[in-house]
Design a protein around this motif. Sequence first.
Motif, PDB file in Angstrom:
ATOM      1  N   ALA A  36       8.567 -15.431   2.759  1.00 38.36           N
ATOM      2  CA  ALA A  36       9.304 -14.178   2.542  1.00 38.36           C
ATOM      3  C   ALA A  36       8.466 -12.969   2.957  1.00 38.36           C
ATOM      4  N   TYR A  37       7.178 -12.985   2.631  1.00 36.21           N
ATOM      5  CA  TYR A  37       6.303 -11.878   3.047  1.00 36.21           C
ATOM      6  C   TYR A  37       6.237 -11.784   4.566  1.00 36.21           C
ATOM      7  N   LYS A  38       6.152 -12.918   5.245  1.00 29.32           N
ATOM      8  CA  LYS A  38       6.109 -12.923   6.715  1.00 29.32           C
ATOM      9  C   LYS A  38       7.423 -12.401   7.292  1.00 29.32           C
ATOM     10  N   GLN A 108      13.274  -1.132   1.993  1.00 28.48           N
ATOM     11  CA  GLN A 108      12.979  -0.894   0.573  1.00 28.48           C
ATOM     12  C   GLN A 108      12.152  -2.074   0.073  1.00 28.48           C
ATOM     13  N   GLN A 109      10.997  -1.780  -0.518  1.00 27.36           N
ATOM     14  CA  GLN A 109      10.105  -2.847  -0.967  1.00 27.36           C
ATOM     15  C   GLN A 109      10.479  -3.393  -2.336  1.00 27.36           C
ATOM     16  N   SER A 110      11.065  -2.557  -3.164  1.00 26.13           N
ATOM     17  CA  SER A 110      11.450  -3.036  -4.490  1.00 26.13           C
ATOM     18  C   SER A 110      12.795  -3.752  -4.390  1.00 26.13           C
ATOM     19  N   GLU A 111      13.032  -4.635  -5.303  1.00 29.20           N
ATOM     20  CA  GLU A 111      14.280  -5.383  -5.386  1.00 29.20           C
ATOM     21  C   GLU A 111      14.606  -6.151  -4.107  1.00 29.20           C
ATOM     22  N   VAL A 112      13.619  -6.871  -3.602  1.00 32.61           N
ATOM     23  CA  VAL A 112      13.829  -7.771  -2.473  1.00 32.61           C
ATOM     24  C   VAL A 112      14.225  -9.126  -3.052  1.00 32.61           C
ATOM     25  N   TYR A 113      15.380  -9.600  -2.649  1.00 31.38           N
ATOM     26  CA  TYR A 113      15.886 -10.886  -3.121  1.00 31.38           C
ATOM     27  C   TYR A 113      15.356 -11.975  -2.193  1.00 31.38           C
ATOM     28  N   ILE A 114      14.746 -12.997  -2.785  1.00 32.14           N
ATOM     29  CA  ILE A 114      14.216 -14.106  -2.000  1.00 32.14           C
ATOM     30  C   ILE A 114      15.022 -15.357  -2.326  1.00 32.14           C
ATOM     31  N   TYR A 115      15.555 -15.956  -1.279  1.00 28.59           N
ATOM     32  CA  TYR A 115      16.327 -17.190  -1.424  1.00 28.59           C
ATOM     33  C   TYR A 115      15.483 -18.361  -0.932  1.00 28.59           C
ATOM     34  N   PRO A 116      15.613 -19.517  -1.580  1.00 20.05           N
ATOM     35  CA  PRO A 116      14.784 -20.669  -1.199  1.00 20.05           C
ATOM     36  C   PRO A 116      15.356 -21.495  -0.058  1.00 20.05           C
ATOM     37  N   ASP A 117      16.334 -20.996   0.654  1.00 17.90           N
ATOM     38  CA  ASP A 117      17.052 -21.758   1.684  1.00 17.90           C
ATOM     39  C   ASP A 117      16.150 -22.368   2.752  1.00 17.90           C
ATOM     40  N   ASN A 118      15.096 -21.667   3.137  1.00 19.73           N
ATOM     41  CA  ASN A 118      14.272 -22.139   4.241  1.00 19.73           C
ATOM     42  C   ASN A 118      13.403 -23.335   3.874  1.00 19.73           C
ATOM     43  N   VAL A 119      13.267 -23.619   2.575  1.00 19.90           N
ATOM     44  CA  VAL A 119      12.421 -24.718   2.141  1.00 19.90           C
ATOM     45  C   VAL A 119      13.219 -25.769   1.370  1.00 19.90           C
ATOM     46  N   CYS A 120      14.197 -25.337   0.593  1.00 19.54           N
ATOM     47  CA  CYS A 120      14.952 -26.237  -0.283  1.00 19.54           C
ATOM     48  C   CYS A 120      16.381 -26.401   0.217  1.00 19.54           C
ATOM     49  N   LYS A 121      16.918 -27.579   0.003  1.00 22.35           N
ATOM     50  CA  LYS A 121      18.296 -27.837   0.420  1.00 22.35           C
ATOM     51  C   LYS A 121      19.300 -27.414  -0.643  1.00 22.35           C
ATOM     52  N   ASN A 122      18.926 -27.509  -1.901  1.00 24.59           N
ATOM     53  CA  ASN A 122      19.819 -27.138  -3.003  1.00 24.59           C
ATOM     54  C   ASN A 122      19.558 -25.684  -3.385  1.00 24.59           C
ATOM     55  N   THR A 123      20.475 -24.812  -3.050  1.00 32.90           N
ATOM     56  CA  THR A 123      20.305 -23.404  -3.410  1.00 32.90           C
ATOM     57  C   THR A 123      21.585 -22.884  -4.043  1.00 32.90           C
ATOM     58  N   ILE A 124      21.422 -21.906  -4.899  1.00 33.52           N
ATOM     59  CA  ILE A 124      22.578 -21.262  -5.503  1.00 33.52           C
ATOM     60  C   ILE A 124      22.368 -19.759  -5.553  1.00 33.52           C
ATOM     61  N   ASP A 125      21.356 -19.363  -6.220  1.00 36.05           N
ATOM     62  CA  ASP A 125      21.053 -17.957  -6.446  1.00 36.05           C
ATOM     63  C   ASP A 125      19.714 -17.626  -5.816  1.00 36.05           C
ATOM     64  N   PRO A 126      19.353 -16.343  -5.852  1.00 32.91           N
ATOM     65  CA  PRO A 126      18.015 -16.007  -5.363  1.00 32.91           C
ATOM     66  C   PRO A 126      16.961 -16.724  -6.206  1.00 32.91           C
ATOM     67  N   LEU A 127      15.891 -17.098  -5.556  1.00 39.00           N
ATOM     68  CA  LEU A 127      14.769 -17.694  -6.269  1.00 39.00           C
ATOM     69  C   LEU A 127      14.191 -16.658  -7.225  1.00 39.00           C
ATOM     70  N   CYS A 128      13.999 -15.444  -6.701  1.00 39.79           N
ATOM     71  CA  CYS A 128      13.492 -14.350  -7.527  1.00 39.79           C
ATOM     72  C   CYS A 128      13.757 -13.028  -6.817  1.00 39.79           C
ATOM     73  N   ILE A 129      13.601 -11.961  -7.577  1.00 40.21           N
ATOM     74  CA  ILE A 129      13.754 -10.603  -7.058  1.00 40.21           C
ATOM     75  C   ILE A 129      12.416  -9.921  -7.314  1.00 40.21           C
ATOM     76  N   ILE A 130      11.753  -9.516  -6.235  1.00 45.13           N
ATOM     77  CA  ILE A 130      10.401  -8.973  -6.393  1.00 45.13           C
ATOM     78  C   ILE A 130      10.256  -7.621  -5.727  1.00 45.13           C
ATOM     79  N   ASP A 131       9.157  -6.975  -6.050  1.00 40.92           N
ATOM     80  CA  ASP A 131       8.696  -5.797  -5.325  1.00 40.92           C
ATOM     81  C   ASP A 131       7.699  -6.345  -4.316  1.00 40.92           C
ATOM     82  N   ILE A 132       8.108  -6.414  -3.075  1.00 39.73           N
ATOM     83  CA  ILE A 132       7.294  -7.067  -2.054  1.00 39.73           C
ATOM     84  C   ILE A 132       6.046  -6.263  -1.727  1.00 39.73           C
ATOM     85  N   GLY A 133       5.986  -5.031  -2.205  1.00 35.07           N
ATOM     86  CA  GLY A 133       4.787  -4.211  -2.036  1.00 35.07           C
ATOM     87  C   GLY A 133       3.672  -4.599  -2.991  1.00 35.07           C
TER      88      GLY A 133
END
Length: 156
Positions: A36-38, A108-133
């Motif tokens: 996600a950072y990349k 916007q660095q705050s409230e970045v939603y990260i989804y696990p789609d690129n690594v996991c096959k079972n996804t539903i919601d965001p993995l987490c919501i972070i301040d990427i800064g």
Amino acid sequence: MLNSSEKEVLKVLKNREYLQYLNASVDDIKEIINLAYKEFKELENICKVAYEQGETFKKLCNSLGGHNEEFNNKYPEYNYFDLNYQSLLVTVKEIFNKENKSEQFVLQQSEVYIYPDNVCKNTIDPLCIIDIGKKIDFDKITQEIDKENEPAEEVL
């Protein structure tokens, strides 16, 4: 002490049921966060290049497939659109100076939603919501988990 982003990741790592549903390990979660950072840096560069090449904000939105857009604001407000980009959901902003001239396109660095789609096959919601800064220190998170898993001292 953990920052807010580290606390979000800690919640994910402590939720064994969710990790099992995702079929994800702690290393998978680290990979998702690092990816996600990349992706965020990659998207920042795309926005920077578009601005430097004189692309309009509306054209950038259209070319990236943005949504929930607002294009009619001026200083001190900003124009924006939301964007699903790879494993991220971010807000892209067009910042204006006092003369209402576009100054830059930023993410916007705050409230970045990260989804696990690129690594996991079972996804539903965001993995987490972070301040990427805010840097995520996995060593601190691991220490926190280890501390919580230590047996309590018996009081005699």
